[in-house]
Design an enzyme around this catalytic site. Structure first.
Site, PDB file in Angstrom:
ATOM      1  N   GLU A  76       4.588   7.858   0.986  1.00  0.00           N
ATOM      2  CA  GLU A  76       3.522   6.862   1.184  1.00  0.00           C
ATOM      3  C   GLU A  76       2.826   7.032   2.533  1.00  0.00           C
ATOM      4  O   GLU A  76       2.235   6.074   3.042  1.00  0.00           O
ATOM      5  CB  GLU A  76       4.068   5.439   1.053  1.00  0.00           C
ATOM      6  CG  GLU A  76       4.544   5.060  -0.327  1.00  0.00           C
ATOM      7  CD  GLU A  76       3.458   5.061  -1.398  1.00  0.00           C
ATOM      8  OE1 GLU A  76       2.275   5.310  -1.077  1.00  0.00           O
ATOM      9  OE2 GLU A  76       3.822   4.831  -2.557  1.00  0.00           O
ATOM     10  N   HIS A  97      10.143  -2.507  -1.325  1.00  0.00           N
ATOM     11  CA  HIS A  97      10.181  -2.782  -2.764  1.00  0.00           C
ATOM     12  C   HIS A  97      11.058  -4.021  -2.966  1.00  0.00           C
ATOM     13  O   HIS A  97      11.871  -4.072  -3.876  1.00  0.00           O
ATOM     14  CB  HIS A  97      10.774  -1.603  -3.530  1.00  0.00           C
ATOM     15  CG  HIS A  97       9.955  -0.347  -3.469  1.00  0.00           C
ATOM     16  ND1 HIS A  97      10.324   0.808  -4.096  1.00  0.00           N
ATOM     17  CD2 HIS A  97       8.777  -0.075  -2.852  1.00  0.00           C
ATOM     18  CE1 HIS A  97       9.415   1.754  -3.861  1.00  0.00           C
ATOM     19  NE2 HIS A  97       8.473   1.241  -3.098  1.00  0.00           N
TER      20      HIS A  97
END
Ligand code: 13P
Length: 193
Positions: A76, A97
């Protein structure tokens, strides 16, 4: 910046990543942390579980996204780079997450922030970005568009992003996003169908 002068910042990033794991906001190598340092950024490596990430494993990138030195940055890295490039007020980006925030990001709507403390931090809602596949420029651009000048954004079917002036602030905000999501989902469950 020299390798030696980067050392304290690598320690800070590795510690923050570990903290996310201890708080249960990430599992394995999911989620990632970055910090603006001078003319570049430091970011957690890809694919290394949080309990195994050491300061020397933190990866340095310039603002063109080129690795300076060794290592493979989080998948990312585009998300972190785009947010840090667009927001000079932001020094740290934390992506998790975390389970309640990820569950809240399954609804096709911004997350209503129900409690007063959360509203002081985020306003009445935490925005939801448009969906894009993980690790893409599209995901990064969608996150930035939804974040605007704010401090948090949810990524549909994926997780949450918090930005801060310091790493501690971004970490705290990541925790507070999770709290806001937990409260929202709990309130829905208590209210019933
Ligand atoms: P990394 O191990 O590459 O950081 O990937 C995990 C992740 O968060 C994907 O969104």
């Amino acid at each position: 910046m020299s390798a030696r002068s980067l050392r304290p910042f690598r320690v800070e990033v590795a510690r923050a990543y570990r903290r996310l794991g201890e708080l249960g906001l990430i599992t394995g190598s999911s989620g990632n942390v970055s910090l603006r340092v001078g003319e570049g950024i430091l970011i957690t490596p890809t694919g290394i579980p949080w309990e195994r990430v050491r300061p020397e494993g933190i990866v340095a990138l310039d603002f063109a996204g080129r690795v300076r030195g060794r290592g493979h940055p989080s998948s990312e890295w585009r998300l972190h780079l785009v947010l840090l490039r667009a927001r000079p007020d932001v020094r740290a980006v934390v992506h998790t997450h975390s389970p309640f925030a990820t569950a809240a990001a399954l609804f096709d709507q911004a997350l209503p922030v129900l409690h007063d403390e959360g509203r002081l931090l985020f306003g009445e809602t935490i925005p939801l970005a448009r969906h894009a596949p993980p690790g893409t420029w599209e995901l990064a651009q969608n996150a930035l568009a939804a974040l605007g000048e704010g401090r948090a954004v949810l990524l549909p079917r994926h997780g949450a992003v918090a930005v801060g002036r310091t790493l501690d602030e971004a970490l705290t905000l990541a925790e507070k996003i999770e709290e806001a999501a937990r409260l929202f989902l709990l309130s829905q469950a208590l209210r019933g169908p």
